[in-house]
Design a protein around this motif. Structure first.
Motif, mmCIF file in Angstrom:
data_model
loop_
_atom_site.group_PDB
_atom_site.id
_atom_site.type_symbol
_atom_site.label_atom_id
_atom_site.label_comp_id
_atom_site.label_asym_id
_atom_site.label_seq_id
_atom_site.Cartn_x
_atom_site.Cartn_y
_atom_site.Cartn_z
ATOM 1 N N ILE A 1 0.728 -0.916 -0.216
ATOM 2 C CA ILE A 1 0.247 0.183 0.520
ATOM 3 C C ILE A 1 0.868 1.334 0.048
ATOM 4 O O ILE A 1 1.716 1.103 0.809
ATOM 5 C CB ILE A 1 -0.974 0.664 1.297
ATOM 6 C CG1 ILE A 1 -2.123 -1.492 1.410
ATOM 7 C CG2 ILE A 1 -1.528 1.159 1.548
ATOM 8 C CD1 ILE A 1 -2.721 -1.153 2.437
ATOM 9 N N ASP A 2 0.665 2.319 -0.659
ATOM 10 C CA ASP A 2 1.066 3.174 -0.608
ATOM 11 C C ASP A 2 0.812 4.200 0.628
ATOM 12 O O ASP A 2 -0.382 4.787 0.817
ATOM 13 C CB ASP A 2 1.182 3.965 -1.719
ATOM 14 C CG ASP A 2 1.646 5.790 -1.909
ATOM 15 O OD1 ASP A 2 2.204 5.716 -1.568
ATOM 16 O OD2 ASP A 2 0.664 6.113 -3.676
ATOM 17 N N PRO A 3 2.454 4.648 1.185
ATOM 18 C CA PRO A 3 1.755 5.702 2.367
ATOM 19 C C PRO A 3 1.688 7.103 2.303
ATOM 20 O O PRO A 3 0.932 7.124 3.363
ATOM 21 C CB PRO A 3 2.773 4.925 2.984
ATOM 22 C CG PRO A 3 4.305 4.943 2.364
ATOM 23 C CD PRO A 3 3.189 4.331 0.780
ATOM 24 N N ARG B 1 -7.578 1.034 0.731
ATOM 25 C CA ARG B 1 -6.205 0.963 -0.090
ATOM 26 C C ARG B 1 -6.139 -0.314 0.688
ATOM 27 O O ARG B 1 -5.844 -1.690 -0.436
ATOM 28 C CB ARG B 1 -5.236 2.502 0.427
ATOM 29 C CG ARG B 1 -5.347 3.083 -0.111
ATOM 30 C CD ARG B 1 -3.944 3.933 -0.344
ATOM 31 N NE ARG B 1 -3.685 5.232 -0.815
ATOM 32 C CZ ARG B 1 -3.044 5.719 -0.665
ATOM 33 N NH1 ARG B 1 -2.230 6.049 0.328
ATOM 34 N NH2 ARG B 1 -2.887 7.464 -1.371
ATOM 35 N N GLU B 2 -5.852 -0.757 1.549
ATOM 36 C CA GLU B 2 -5.778 -2.389 2.035
ATOM 37 C C GLU B 2 -7.597 -3.250 1.693
ATOM 38 O O GLU B 2 -6.338 -4.465 0.932
ATOM 39 C CB GLU B 2 -6.300 -2.899 3.654
ATOM 40 C CG GLU B 2 -5.614 -3.846 3.665
ATOM 41 C CD GLU B 2 -6.318 -3.705 5.436
ATOM 42 O OE1 GLU B 2 -5.244 -5.463 6.869
ATOM 43 O OE2 GLU B 2 -6.673 -3.360 6.227
ATOM 44 N N GLU B 3 -8.640 -2.812 1.413
ATOM 45 C CA GLU B 3 -9.292 -3.608 0.785
ATOM 46 C C GLU B 3 -9.137 -4.257 -0.999
ATOM 47 O O GLU B 3 -9.316 -5.061 -1.449
ATOM 48 C CB GLU B 3 -10.918 -3.328 1.215
ATOM 49 C CG GLU B 3 -12.497 -3.594 1.050
ATOM 50 C CD GLU B 3 -13.597 -2.858 0.815
ATOM 51 O OE1 GLU B 3 -14.523 -3.793 0.136
ATOM 52 O OE2 GLU B 3 -13.066 -2.262 2.341
ATOM 53 N N SER B 4 -8.777 -2.647 -1.349
ATOM 54 C CA SER B 4 -8.525 -2.408 -2.987
ATOM 55 C C SER B 4 -7.158 -3.339 -3.511
ATOM 56 O O SER B 4 -7.025 -4.834 -3.830
ATOM 57 C CB SER B 4 -8.483 -1.072 -3.261
ATOM 58 O OG SER B 4 -8.006 -1.489 -4.450
ATOM 59 N N TRP B 5 -6.906 -4.050 -2.628
ATOM 60 C CA TRP B 5 -4.671 -4.923 -2.629
ATOM 61 C C TRP B 5 -5.379 -5.877 -2.160
ATOM 62 O O TRP B 5 -5.142 -6.840 -2.993
ATOM 63 C CB TRP B 5 -4.134 -4.117 -1.914
ATOM 64 C CG TRP B 5 -2.676 -4.684 -1.380
ATOM 65 C CD1 TRP B 5 -1.556 -3.919 -2.447
ATOM 66 C CD2 TRP B 5 -2.344 -5.784 -0.875
ATOM 67 N NE1 TRP B 5 -0.948 -5.473 -2.135
ATOM 68 C CE2 TRP B 5 -0.846 -6.501 -1.666
ATOM 69 C CE3 TRP B 5 -2.873 -6.932 -0.329
ATOM 70 C CZ2 TRP B 5 -0.518 -6.871 -1.214
ATOM 71 C CZ3 TRP B 5 -2.158 -8.156 -0.300
ATOM 72 C CH2 TRP B 5 -0.771 -8.359 -0.538
#
Length: 181
Positions: A113-115, A136-140
């Motif tokens: 994930i991009d921070p 972002r986590e869910e998308s990853w």
């Protein structure tokens, strides 16, 4: 001087008092998280943020430039295995406990994930930032599906067949080169 005395002496308003107390609480939590005293590797300086020995890793992140868990007791732990694979691939971004605690395909070019948080989101406050990171986590997780043990075995068998075919090809090529001499 205790915290209440400090707050009184500084004549802080309610908002400032709240910030100071939140900051102190975050320091206490980070101090608790610094490692597991039972682990011999932690005693030698391990600073793995997502440690297989700790019960709650859900609030922490891990970057592939950080050391993975090297405790041999956890060599078969999925988190330690994935950390080592991601470190080898020099993956960019960060990984959460939920991302590391599953079977998924790790190949060259994988990213976490991009921070970075865009200014437009940062200006909306902490809730907006937290939502961005959850999204972002869910998308990853959706774009890196978990694979079953059956799929892992199938992939391993395919790789072995390919490896054996390559060996046979190379042996045949070497034999052909010898015949032409």
């Amino acid at each position: 001087m205790n915290l209440d005395s400090f707050i009184e002496s500084e004549e802080l308003n309610d908002k400032e008092v709240k910030k100071v107390k939140e900051y102190i609480e975050s320091l206490k939590k980070s101090k608790e998280k610094q490692g597991n005293e039972e682990c011999p590797y932690w005693k030698r300086g391990c600073n793995d943020q997502i440690c297989p020995m700790l019960k709650d890793n859900s609030k922490y992140i891990w970057y592939s430039d950080e050391d993975p868990c090297n405790n041999p007791e956890y060599k078969d732990n999925i988190i330690a295995i994935n950390q080592k694979k991601l470190k080898k691939k020099n993956a960019k971004g960060y990984f959460t406990y939920n991302m590391l605690n599953r079977n998924f395909i790790i190949k060259r070019g994988i990213e976490g994930i991009d921070p970075d948080v865009p200014d437009s989101v940062e200006s909306k406050g902490q809730k907006a930032i937290d939502k961005l990171y959850r999204d972002r986590e869910e998308s990853w997780l959706n774009s890196h599906p978990e694979i079953s043990d059956k799929q892992i075995e199938k992939n391993r068998n395919l790789a072995m067949k390919g490896s054996e075919a390559l060996k046979r090809y190379m042996e045949g090529k070497n034999n052909a080169d010898i015949l032409h001499l």
